[in-house]
Structures are given as structure tokens and as C-alpha cells.
Design a protein around this motif. Sequence first.
Motif, PDB file in Angstrom:
ATOM      1  N   MET A   1       0.829  -1.177   0.000  1.00 36.12           N
ATOM      2  CA  MET A   1       0.000   0.000   0.000  1.00 36.12           C
ATOM      3  C   MET A   1       0.874   1.242   0.000  1.00 36.12           C
ATOM      4  SD  MET A   1      -3.017  -0.284   2.614  1.00 36.12           S
ATOM      5  CE  MET A   1      -4.500  -1.020   2.271  1.00 36.12           C
ATOM      6  N   GLU A  15      -6.012   9.991  -6.370  1.00 40.46           N
ATOM      7  CA  GLU A  15      -5.750   8.774  -7.105  1.00 40.46           C
ATOM      8  C   GLU A  15      -6.716   7.678  -6.661  1.00 40.46           C
ATOM      9  OE1 GLU A  15      -2.785   9.681  -5.187  1.00 40.46           O
ATOM     10  OE2 GLU A  15      -1.960  11.002  -6.710  1.00 40.46           O
ATOM     11  N   ASN A  17      -7.407   3.751  -6.033  1.00 36.39           N
ATOM     12  CA  ASN A  17      -6.693   2.517  -5.736  1.00 36.39           C
ATOM     13  C   ASN A  17      -7.420   1.380  -6.462  1.00 36.39           C
ATOM     14  OD1 ASN A  17      -5.128   0.524  -4.721  1.00 36.39           O
ATOM     15  ND2 ASN A  17      -5.633   0.885  -2.567  1.00 36.39           N
ATOM     16  N   VAL A  18      -6.821   0.809  -7.502  1.00 39.00           N
ATOM     17  CA  VAL A  18      -7.465  -0.219  -8.317  1.00 39.00           C
ATOM     18  C   VAL A  18      -7.227  -1.628  -7.813  1.00 39.00           C
ATOM     19  CG1 VAL A  18      -7.469   1.179 -10.407  1.00 39.00           C
ATOM     20  CG2 VAL A  18      -5.522  -0.284  -9.921  1.00 39.00           C
ATOM     21  N   THR A  19      -6.440  -1.793  -6.789  1.00 36.40           N
ATOM     22  CA  THR A  19      -6.146  -3.127  -6.275  1.00 36.40           C
ATOM     23  C   THR A  19      -7.415  -3.866  -5.837  1.00 36.40           C
ATOM     24  OG1 THR A  19      -3.967  -2.379  -5.608  1.00 36.40           O
ATOM     25  CG2 THR A  19      -4.744  -4.437  -4.644  1.00 36.40           C
ATOM     26  N   PRO A  20      -8.332  -3.248  -5.067  1.00 34.21           N
ATOM     27  CA  PRO A  20      -9.557  -3.973  -4.702  1.00 34.21           C
ATOM     28  C   PRO A  20     -10.418  -4.321  -5.922  1.00 34.21           C
ATOM     29  CG  PRO A  20      -9.261  -2.060  -3.294  1.00 34.21           C
ATOM     30  CD  PRO A  20      -8.232  -1.970  -4.374  1.00 34.21           C
ATOM     31  N   VAL A  22      -9.330  -5.016  -8.958  1.00 33.72           N
ATOM     32  CA  VAL A  22      -8.694  -6.158  -9.617  1.00 33.72           C
ATOM     33  C   VAL A  22      -8.973  -7.433  -8.836  1.00 33.72           C
ATOM     34  CG1 VAL A  22      -6.470  -7.172 -10.248  1.00 33.72           C
ATOM     35  CG2 VAL A  22      -6.916  -4.764 -10.733  1.00 33.72           C
ATOM     36  N   ASP A  23      -8.941  -7.365  -7.518  1.00 28.86           N
ATOM     37  CA  ASP A  23      -9.235  -8.531  -6.691  1.00 28.86           C
ATOM     38  C   ASP A  23     -10.652  -9.040  -6.934  1.00 28.86           C
ATOM     39  OD1 ASP A  23      -6.717  -8.437  -5.653  1.00 28.86           O
ATOM     40  OD2 ASP A  23      -7.312  -7.428  -3.783  1.00 28.86           O
TER      41      ASP A  23
END
Length: 136
Positions: A1, A15, A17-20, A22-23
Motif C-alpha cells: 500500500m 488517485e 486505488n485499483v487493487t480492490p 482487480v481482486d
Amino acid sequence: MAFKPQSENDSAMSEINVTPLVDVMLVLVIILLITAPLLTQSVHVTLPKTAETTANIKDQPLQLAIDAQGAITLNKQAVANQAALETILKNELVKNKEVAVHLYADQAVVYKKVAEVMATVQHAGIAKIAFVTVEE
């Protein structure tokens, strides 16, 4: 992170956060890959056998054809002119109120001829008309 260091101006972080995201998408893809083969399986059933039946000729649509020269045929029998066609269609309508017409028109026939035949069918009182085409 990634954390933004504390600074003097505490403005909102712009910005995404695209991680969640993608998950979640990967979980949905895994679910799809697991469930798709299950949907294509079928149950094998032995169907009972019966005697053959003949088609109900009364419910068969009339086959109206116009060839490239403009000649009209009804159920593969030549029709002299549009007046005779209208008479035949009216007689068929008296026999069966739900009569339908399948129109087979050659691609080389003039559109005017097709429109005249369609008007004759409509004038005879038949509302169900379908165009038959050939799949390429």
C-alpha cells in the motif's frame, strides 16, 4: 500500500486505488470458470417412442411464389393473373380463418410485382404474410 506522507496541506487524495477492483474481478473470473462447465452438462433421458403422425395440412401456410419473369404460383400450381389469385385466396380464407401465406420472391423480380402481389393478398383479407429467404 502506498501512503501519502503528512504535509502541511491535507488535501484529498485524488488517485484511485485499483487493487480492490482487480481482486474482485479476479474472483468473478474464477467463479465464471468454475460454474461454466457445470451449466453445459445435461441429463441424459431416454424418451418414449410413439407412432409417426402426419402434419396437419389445414394449418400449413400457402406457398405463394413469384419467379424472375413475374409468373405467380400458389402451392406449386400456376395462377393466371392477380384476380384469379385473389379469388383463390378468398376461398382459402373461407376454409381457414387463420390461413397464412409464405411469399417466395425471386431476387430478380421487379419490386413493383412483389408489391402488387402483397396488395392482392391483403385485399383478399389475409393478414399473415411472411417472406421466405435463403441463408447464404
